[in-house]
Design a protein around this motif. Structure first.
Motif, PDB file in Angstrom:
ATOM      1  N   GLY A  18      11.224   1.796 -13.122  1.00 20.20           N
ATOM      2  CA  GLY A  18      12.309   1.976 -14.087  1.00 20.20           C
ATOM      3  C   GLY A  18      12.334   3.387 -14.645  1.00 20.20           C
ATOM      4  N   GLY A  19      13.393   4.118 -14.337  1.00 20.67           N
ATOM      5  CA  GLY A  19      13.553   5.455 -14.906  1.00 20.67           C
ATOM      6  C   GLY A  19      12.828   6.561 -14.169  1.00 20.67           C
ATOM      7  N   VAL A  20      12.137   6.271 -13.075  1.00 19.04           N
ATOM      8  CA  VAL A  20      11.463   7.309 -12.295  1.00 19.04           C
ATOM      9  C   VAL A  20      12.441   7.869 -11.270  1.00 19.04           C
ATOM     10  N   SER A  21      12.520   9.184 -11.194  1.00 25.31           N
ATOM     11  CA  SER A  21      13.471   9.843 -10.300  1.00 25.31           C
ATOM     12  C   SER A  21      13.076   9.676  -8.837  1.00 25.31           C
ATOM     13  N   VAL A  66      11.617   4.356  -2.986  1.00 28.07           N
ATOM     14  CA  VAL A  66      12.798   3.828  -3.687  1.00 28.07           C
ATOM     15  C   VAL A  66      12.450   2.510  -4.380  1.00 28.07           C
ATOM     16  N   ILE A  67      11.684   1.666  -3.683  1.00 29.50           N
ATOM     17  CA  ILE A  67      11.266   0.390  -4.270  1.00 29.50           C
ATOM     18  C   ILE A  67      10.390   0.642  -5.493  1.00 29.50           C
ATOM     19  N   PHE A  68       9.485   1.626  -5.406  1.00 28.05           N
ATOM     20  CA  PHE A  68       8.638   1.938  -6.565  1.00 28.05           C
ATOM     21  C   PHE A  68       9.483   2.449  -7.726  1.00 28.05           C
ATOM     22  N   GLN A 117       2.898  10.609 -10.141  1.00 26.11           N
ATOM     23  CA  GLN A 117       1.551  10.685  -9.551  1.00 26.11           C
ATOM     24  C   GLN A 117       1.017   9.286  -9.252  1.00 26.11           C
ATOM     25  N   PHE A 118       1.237   8.354 -10.175  1.00 25.31           N
ATOM     26  CA  PHE A 118       0.768   6.986  -9.947  1.00 25.31           C
ATOM     27  C   PHE A 118       1.488   6.357  -8.757  1.00 25.31           C
ATOM     28  N   GLY A 119       2.780   6.670  -8.596  1.00 19.74           N
ATOM     29  CA  GLY A 119       3.528   6.145  -7.453  1.00 19.74           C
ATOM     30  C   GLY A 119       2.943   6.610  -6.130  1.00 19.74           C
TER      31      GLY A 119
END
Length: 433
Positions: free
Chosen positions: A168-171, A161-163, A361-363
């Motif tokens: 910004g804008g990532v589900s 959630v923090i990521f 993927q980066f997250g």
């Protein structure tokens, strides 16, 4: 030297100096931000404005609920049931209790979302149990701390959630679904490493597999596992938002812990809520301070400069991805997880996207990198907790963990270069277009 360069040096230089001097991370972020703003001639009134802006987010409301859910379920008597479930599933293998440890961490991590909680809760039960069965205490501790990182990937993880907020804008739903297969991949890689070491040291097997026993243990554990199902299915299915699902999960966790498993009484609930408040205070002050820090980074164009710097080293996507992992691993050795996500995401995400990495993927990559950092000195919180629970010297635990670092790096590289590991399930379920 331009004023912008001077301010950048003041911001990053003072921050890392304070980190190495072991200042509390919130103070390091806040003081370096103030020094930078003074060097830029900014009005310090901007500082509290940016801090409030940082926590003024609807999606961040899910964080305290997920933390509360994890604490309630973690102290509500589910550890023994999940260990028994894992034992019925994989305890028959060579080094069975090590396998149980890894699989139990996958189950428990999906409930607590915290590597520290996993190590403290499961470790206090499984490490003595493994030692009594003839396992080396340092090996037992190493298995416990490395497998605890599965909980950072398996939903619902408040770090996701923090990521999502930082990116910004990532589900959030897509991040939740993306964590299942990477978490399983990490578990499998650790199980392979554990099996090889168990064969080498002739660690014992458990009782033969029994389908009847497994079904019975699954029935006892189903109430705990349903908490994860409520969150993930609710969010991905669009029934409710991440915040709403987290609030419902808290109520469900309270009912299960107090009335079904009866691991908590009302006095215990209040103590659990006190623990939640302590944790939440740390997380929110970091988010607030990091928002002001991030504003300075943006004003100084640090993300663009970082992207230019990395791409000047090499334009080869493989080299850039390896550099991103190296940077995150180094940061993980000197910083805690939440500030890395909050500070590094705005800087490194554009670089990752420029070489074709999907933000989801980066997250996943970032969270696993940070998880490895939790196991490494000098700021390895989970390493410290594991050593304390097992009452073993940290140096010996680190030595025993070296083979497992290799297993985790293999999993990290697969996640970095095989996008479908992270993206297949979110796309299959419609959480990601």
């Amino acid at each position: 030297m331009t004023p912008e360069t001077v301010s950048t040096i003041v911001l990053l230089g003072s921050f890392f100096v304070m980190i190495f001097l072991r200042f509390p991370i919130a103070y390091s972020v806040g003081i370096s931000t103030v020094l930078c703003m003074l060097s830029m001639g900014q009005n310090l009134v901007t500082l509290p404005q940016q801090m409030v802006k940082g926590v003024w987010s609807f999606s961040l409301m899910a964080v305290p609920f997920f933390i509360t859910m994890g604490v309630l379920m973690g102290t509500g008597g589910i550890s023994d049931k999940l260990i028994a479930l894992a034992n019925s599933l994989v305890g028959w293998m060579r080094g069975g209790l090590a396998m149980v440890n890894i699989v139990a961490s996958y189950f428990f991590g999906g409930i607590s979302g915290s590597a520290s909680a996993d190590t403290a809760s499961l470790g206090s039960i499984l490490i003595p149990m493994m030692v009594d069965e003839g396992y080396d205490p340092d090996f037992s501790t190493a298995v416990t701390i490395t497998s605890s990182c599965e909980g950072l990937l398996v939903p619902p993880s408040h770090n996701m959630v923090i990521f999502a907020t930082s990116a910004g804008g990532v589900s959030v739903g897509a991040l939740f679904m993306a964590g299942y297969i990477p978490g399983a991949l990490l578990a499998i890689s650790l199980m392979i490493g554990s099996y090889i070491l168990s064969v080498k040291h002739n660690y014992p097997k458990g009782a033969p597999f029994s389908l009847k026993n497994f079904i019975g243990q699954l029935g006892k554990s189903i109430w705990a596992l349903l908490a994860v199902l409520i969150v993930v299915v609710g969010v991905v299915g669009g029934v409710f938002t991440a915040t709403e699902s987290a609030a419902i999960a808290v109520i469900y966790s309270l009912i299960v812990s107090v009335f079904i498993y009866k691991g908590l009484d009302w006095k215990g609930v209040w103590k659990s809520l006190e623990q939640c408040i302590d944790t939440l205070a740390i997380v929110l002050i970091l988010i607030a301070m990091s928002a002001a820090f991030g504003n300075c980074l943006t004003l100084l164009h640090v993300p663009a400069k970082a992207a230019t710097f990395i791409t000047t080293i090499s334009s080869n996507p493989v080299v850039v991805i390896l550099l991103l992992n190296l940077i995150l691993l180094i940061l993980g050795m000197i910083m805690d997880m939440a500030p890395i996500i909050l500070i590094a995401t705005p800087i490194l995400l554009p670089v990752a996207q420029s070489v074709g990495l999907h933000p989801v993927q980066f997250g996943i990559m970032m969270v696993l990198n940070c998880g490895i950092g939790l196991l490494t000195p000098p700021v390895g919180a989970v390493l410290f907790i594991g050593s304390a629970v097992a009452k073993r010297p940290m140096e010996k635990v680190v030595k025993a963990t070296l083979p497992f670092y290799l297993c985790m790096i293999v999993a990290l590289l697969l996640l970095s270069f095989v996008p479908s590991i992270s993206l297949w399930l979110p796309r299959l379920t419609g959480a990601l277009a």
